[in-house]
Design a protein around this motif. Structure first.
Motif, PDB file in Angstrom:
ATOM      1  N   GLY A  86      -4.456   6.110  -1.840  1.00 51.81           N
ATOM      2  CA  GLY A  86      -5.831   5.739  -2.174  1.00 51.81           C
ATOM      3  C   GLY A  86      -6.584   6.905  -2.785  1.00 51.81           C
ATOM      4  O   GLY A  86      -7.350   6.742  -3.735  1.00 51.81           O
ATOM      5  N   ALA A  87      -6.318   8.111  -2.241  1.00 56.21           N
ATOM      6  CA  ALA A  87      -6.999   9.288  -2.776  1.00 56.21           C
ATOM      7  C   ALA A  87      -6.563   9.554  -4.211  1.00 56.21           C
ATOM      8  O   ALA A  87      -7.375   9.921  -5.062  1.00 56.21           O
ATOM      9  CB  ALA A  87      -6.710  10.496  -1.898  1.00 56.21           C
ATOM     10  N   ALA A 121      -5.575   7.339  -6.339  1.00 49.10           N
ATOM     11  CA  ALA A 121      -6.235   6.336  -7.183  1.00 49.10           C
ATOM     12  C   ALA A 121      -7.698   6.706  -7.407  1.00 49.10           C
ATOM     13  O   ALA A 121      -8.221   6.570  -8.520  1.00 49.10           O
ATOM     14  CB  ALA A 121      -6.122   4.956  -6.544  1.00 49.10           C
ATOM     15  N   THR A 122      -8.356   7.204  -6.355  1.00 42.50           N
ATOM     16  CA  THR A 122      -9.756   7.596  -6.497  1.00 42.50           C
ATOM     17  C   THR A 122      -9.892   8.744  -7.494  1.00 42.50           C
ATOM     18  O   THR A 122     -10.788   8.739  -8.354  1.00 42.50           O
ATOM     19  CB  THR A 122     -10.330   8.020  -5.136  1.00 42.50           C
ATOM     20  N   PHE A 137      -9.704  15.096   4.004  1.00 46.81           N
ATOM     21  CA  PHE A 137     -10.483  14.098   4.728  1.00 46.81           C
ATOM     22  C   PHE A 137      -9.644  13.215   5.619  1.00 46.81           C
ATOM     23  O   PHE A 137     -10.155  12.292   6.236  1.00 46.81           O
ATOM     24  CB  PHE A 137     -11.251  13.230   3.728  1.00 46.81           C
ATOM     25  N   ASP A 138      -8.358  13.471   5.666  1.00 41.23           N
ATOM     26  CA  ASP A 138      -7.450  12.692   6.495  1.00 41.23           C
ATOM     27  C   ASP A 138      -7.527  11.209   6.140  1.00 41.23           C
ATOM     28  O   ASP A 138      -7.826  10.356   6.976  1.00 41.23           O
ATOM     29  CB  ASP A 138      -7.785  12.904   7.990  1.00 41.23           C
ATOM     30  N   VAL A 139      -7.279  10.916   4.881  1.00 39.06           N
ATOM     31  CA  VAL A 139      -7.321   9.522   4.441  1.00 39.06           C
ATOM     32  C   VAL A 139      -6.008   9.187   3.732  1.00 39.06           C
ATOM     33  O   VAL A 139      -5.138  10.040   3.588  1.00 39.06           O
ATOM     34  CB  VAL A 139      -8.486   9.265   3.468  1.00 39.06           C
ATOM     35  N   SER A 140      -5.907   7.951   3.299  1.00 40.01           N
ATOM     36  CA  SER A 140      -4.693   7.496   2.631  1.00 40.01           C
ATOM     37  C   SER A 140      -4.439   8.300   1.360  1.00 40.01           C
ATOM     38  O   SER A 140      -5.315   8.455   0.512  1.00 40.01           O
ATOM     39  CB  SER A 140      -4.825   6.006   2.293  1.00 40.01           C
ATOM     40  N   TYR A 142       4.862   9.413   4.955  1.00 37.14           N
ATOM     41  CA  TYR A 142       6.124   9.285   5.694  1.00 37.14           C
ATOM     42  C   TYR A 142       7.343   9.464   4.818  1.00 37.14           C
ATOM     43  O   TYR A 142       8.453   9.576   5.306  1.00 37.14           O
ATOM     44  CB  TYR A 142       6.210   7.914   6.361  1.00 37.14           C
ATOM     45  N   GLU A 155       3.038   4.359   1.872  1.00 34.09           N
ATOM     46  CA  GLU A 155       2.490   5.416   2.718  1.00 34.09           C
ATOM     47  C   GLU A 155       3.220   6.705   2.422  1.00 34.09           C
ATOM     48  O   GLU A 155       4.285   6.977   2.989  1.00 34.09           O
ATOM     49  CB  GLU A 155       2.583   5.058   4.204  1.00 34.09           C
ATOM     50  N   LEU A 186       0.801  -1.221   0.000  1.00 34.76           N
ATOM     51  CA  LEU A 186       0.000   0.000   0.000  1.00 34.76           C
ATOM     52  C   LEU A 186       0.834   1.272   0.000  1.00 34.76           C
ATOM     53  O   LEU A 186       0.339   2.327  -0.342  1.00 34.76           O
ATOM     54  CB  LEU A 186      -0.923   0.022   1.215  1.00 34.76           C
TER      55      LEU A 186
END
Lengths: 369, 311
Positions: free
Chosen positions: A259-260, A262-263, A253-256, A127, A124, A122
């Motif tokens: 992933g964002a 990719a969205t 939105f404090d998300v990955s 970091y 990150e 995944l």
């Protein structure tokens, strides 16, 4: 704070462009899923290199990964060459097997060392900027920018140097072979680049989302153009847009972050899918609607033309009787009449329709065709 | 005698896991046969990744973590993904593999976003995501085995009811359409069966390895026969074999995850089949090639006279 934002976005953009460039060729050569396979299958290579070097930042890791990537491609093609396994099944068999080996190796022998499965799969991005490069005591920025930047330059150089060969090999492999361009070498060169890029992108997005960066922007660009040069530039631009937009979405939105991104790739793809002139969904729907009315109008004028000058012309030209003669729903018939009136193909006098000169021409042309 | 001892001392949980894995292997092997025959092997990979947002949304909507609800969410998302893939291929010039790649990765990415939203820390919840990615074969419970058995059984029964129609669909779609069969509905049925097999199998081996569970048993079975019914039986058998042996091997030593072991066992079965199967196998063909080469040796002036001399 601002520096952090900039750093992450810079890495994201560099990664996205580095992935989008070879991705264009993968999409055109129908090898998109090979990148998915490679990104999973290089795990055992990385693990073995890790065992040898005991370090996570050794350049040997990238080399091992690139090697394993090419090995995966070779293996898949060997399987296909036995003629016993089809292309898609060969891929679907190879990468899970290799990935399983990697996972078992990690669990069994590296369990108490920090080789985080999730980081591999995944990534990150948040970091990544923390790992910085020190040259002579000066902090020149995150390591990732330099690693990914080098990979980007590598990809760019390869594509520019071998542009003609890549173009020909992608669109007409046999001609390329005949002309001595060695499409096989080009193929393996491309695959090596994909493997190297995938490993470089692990930090940022991990192996599953690398596919989003590799396939998304090129596919979106393909919706817009089929000229290779334009497609390459558009992919880079779209990839960068996805990266930046995705980053801010993740921040809001404090998300990955990966992933964002990719969205956003999906959203941008969907947007272009709908809106591309001529080929987009909206254009298709509008064209179909227009064709439906044009066809109905043609039927109307042909109907009037056929009965023109004949004794039953009056009866046949009654607006109210159209739905009988042409088997149209009365409401639909009324709308067709309105459409024809707007296009000046017919004239309406009370309940009678008569053809205009233009309408007669339309009917005659349709009948001839 | 020692073997009998091992059997009687089987750990209960191990037995449950083995049975669950065997059932999953059998179901995915059976339904995966259709996928392999229709060249849709990687569709399984795409569906299994695309299922992630479905699980997250199911949890967000219902607040419950009961497996059945999550499985339903996964199935809906997988289905939606398939629909999108088919629309993309039908309506644009983007090819099938790119469509698979896009949906696979972006759906998964969206699922990741939802997951981190649920956790509200920006980091994915390790445990939940790990389960999705790698399965949790080692923690299969009796209730899970029941769910797998019932749902899988229903899928198989449906498949048997429509056996002839599905067979025709897979091998000659044009002919089926010309005979008046509702090809699109049958296609939807087949895809649904595939989605069920996948969301069930996610529990055992996880999303990353799921495509292998669909593809490997069927590919292995293909080497042994040309008949669909026999191929499916073999695929079910190989799938179950992989499930059981994977479970037993991974439990025999410490820190060996079950899911990957099952996949490796399935791959080994494929390897054996490719090499050793009669008629299609590599070994067989190699021996036959050698035999033919010998038999076809044409007498030349060099070999001819020797033979007449011997006579």
């Amino acid at each position: 704070m601002i520096q952090e934002h900039l750093d992450i976005q810079l890495i994201a953009i560099v990664t996205a462009v580095a992935c989008a460039l070879p991705g264009v060729f993968l999409v055109l050569r129908r090898m998109t899923l090979m990148s998915d396979a490679i990104s999973h299958a290089i795990l055992p290579g990385i693990v073995l290199a890790f065992f040898l070097t005991e370090s996570l930042s050794s350049p040997l890791l990238i080399l091992a990964a690139a090697g394993t990537g090419v090995l995966t491609v070779v293996f898949v093609e060997l399987l296909q060459r036995t003629k016993l396994v089809k292309e898609d099944a060969a891929i679907g068999l190879t990468f899970p097997a290799l990935f399983s080996i990697g996972v078992i190796l990690i669990s069994r022998f590296a369990g108490n060392v920090h080789l985080d499965m999730d980081a591999v799969l995944l990534g990150e991005l948040a970091y990544v900027p923390l790992n910085r490069l020190d040259i002579f005591g000066y902090d020149v920025g995150p390591v990732s920018v330099y690693v990914m930047g080098t990979i980007l330059l590598l990809n760019l150089t390869f594509i520019l140097l071998f542009y003609k060969e890549l173009k020909l090999a992608t669109f007409d492999a046999s001609l390329a072979a005949t002309l001595g361009f060695a499409p096989t070498l080009i193929h393996y060169g491309l695959m090596t680049l994909v493997s190297v890029t995938t490993v470089g992108a692990f930090d940022a997005v991990g192996s599953i989302l690398v596919v989003a960066l590799i396939a998304g922007p090129p596919a979106t660009a393909y919706l817009i153009t089929n000229r290779l040069s334009l497609m390459l530039i558009l992919s880079a631009v779209i990839g960068s847009v996805n990266a930046v937009a995705g980053y801010w979405l993740a921040y809001l939105f404090d998300v990955s972050i990966a992933g964002a991104i990719a969205t956003m790739t999906l959203l941008v793809f969907g947007l272009i899918f709908l809106a591309v002139p001529n080929r987009g969904l909206i254009a298709i729907a509008r064209r179909r609607a227009r064709q439906k009315w044009e066809f109905a109008q043609t039927m109307l004028v042909i109907h009037l033309f056929n009965h023109e000058g004949l004794p039953e012309a009056e009866a046949e030209s009654e607006v109210a009787h159209l739905h009988e003669h042409l088997r149209w729903d009365p409401a639909f018939a009324a709308q067709v009449v309105k459409y024809a009136l707007n296009n000046r193909c017919v004239l309406q006098e009370e309940t009678q329709l008569t053809l205009t000169e233009r309408g007669r021409t339309v009917a005659q042309q349709a009948l001839v065709q | 005698m020692e073997n009998l001892n091992i059997l009687t001392h089987l750990d209960y949980t191990l037995m449950i896991v083995a049975i669950g894995a065997a059932l999953l292997g059998a179901v995915s092997g059976t339904l995966g046969t259709y996928a392999v025959l229709r060249r849709q092997s990687l569709l399984g990979d795409a569906i299994s990744h695309a299922a992630l947002p479905g699980i997250a949304i199911a949890f967000l909507l219902t607040g419950s973590k009961t497996p059945l609800i999550l499985v339903l969410g996964a199935a809906v998302a997988g289905w939606l993904g398939t629909l999108l893939i088919l629309s993309i291929v039908k309506l644009t010039r983007i090819k099938y593999d790119s469509a698979l790649g896009i949906i696979l990765s972006t759906f998964f990415g969206f699922g990741l976003v939802l997951h981190t939203l649920i956790q509200r820390t920006g980091n994915a919840n390790q445990a939940g995501l790990d389960t999705f990615l790698f399965g949790q074969a080692a923690t299969i419970l009796e209730s899970d085995v029941l769910t797998i058995g019932i749902l899988g059984g229903i899928a198989i029964v449906i498949m048997l009811v429509f056996w002839k129609e599905l067979k025709l669909l897979v091998f000659d779609e044009g002919f089926a359409a010309s005979l008046g069969f509702p090809v699109r509905s049958l296609d939807i049925l087949l895809t649904s069966l595939l989605v069920i097999a996948i969301v069930l199998g996610l529990q055992a081996v996880g999303a990353v390895l799921m495509s292998a569970m669909l593809v490997a048993p069927a590919v292995a079975a293909r080497q042994w026969t040309d008949k669909l019914s026999v191929m499916m039986l073999f695929a079910a058998g190989f799938g179950a074999l992989a499930g059981v042996s994977g479970t037993i091997i991974s439990s025999s030593a410490s820190r060996i995850p079950t899911g990957p072991t099952i996949v490796l066992c399935a791959t080994v079965v494929v390897g054996f089949s490719i090499v050793l199967a009669p008629n299609r196998g590599l070994l067989w063909n190699s021996l036959r090639y050698q035999r033919n080469k010998r038999n076809l040796q044409v007498p030349t002036p060099l070999t001819g006279p020797q033979r007449t001399l011997e006579k």
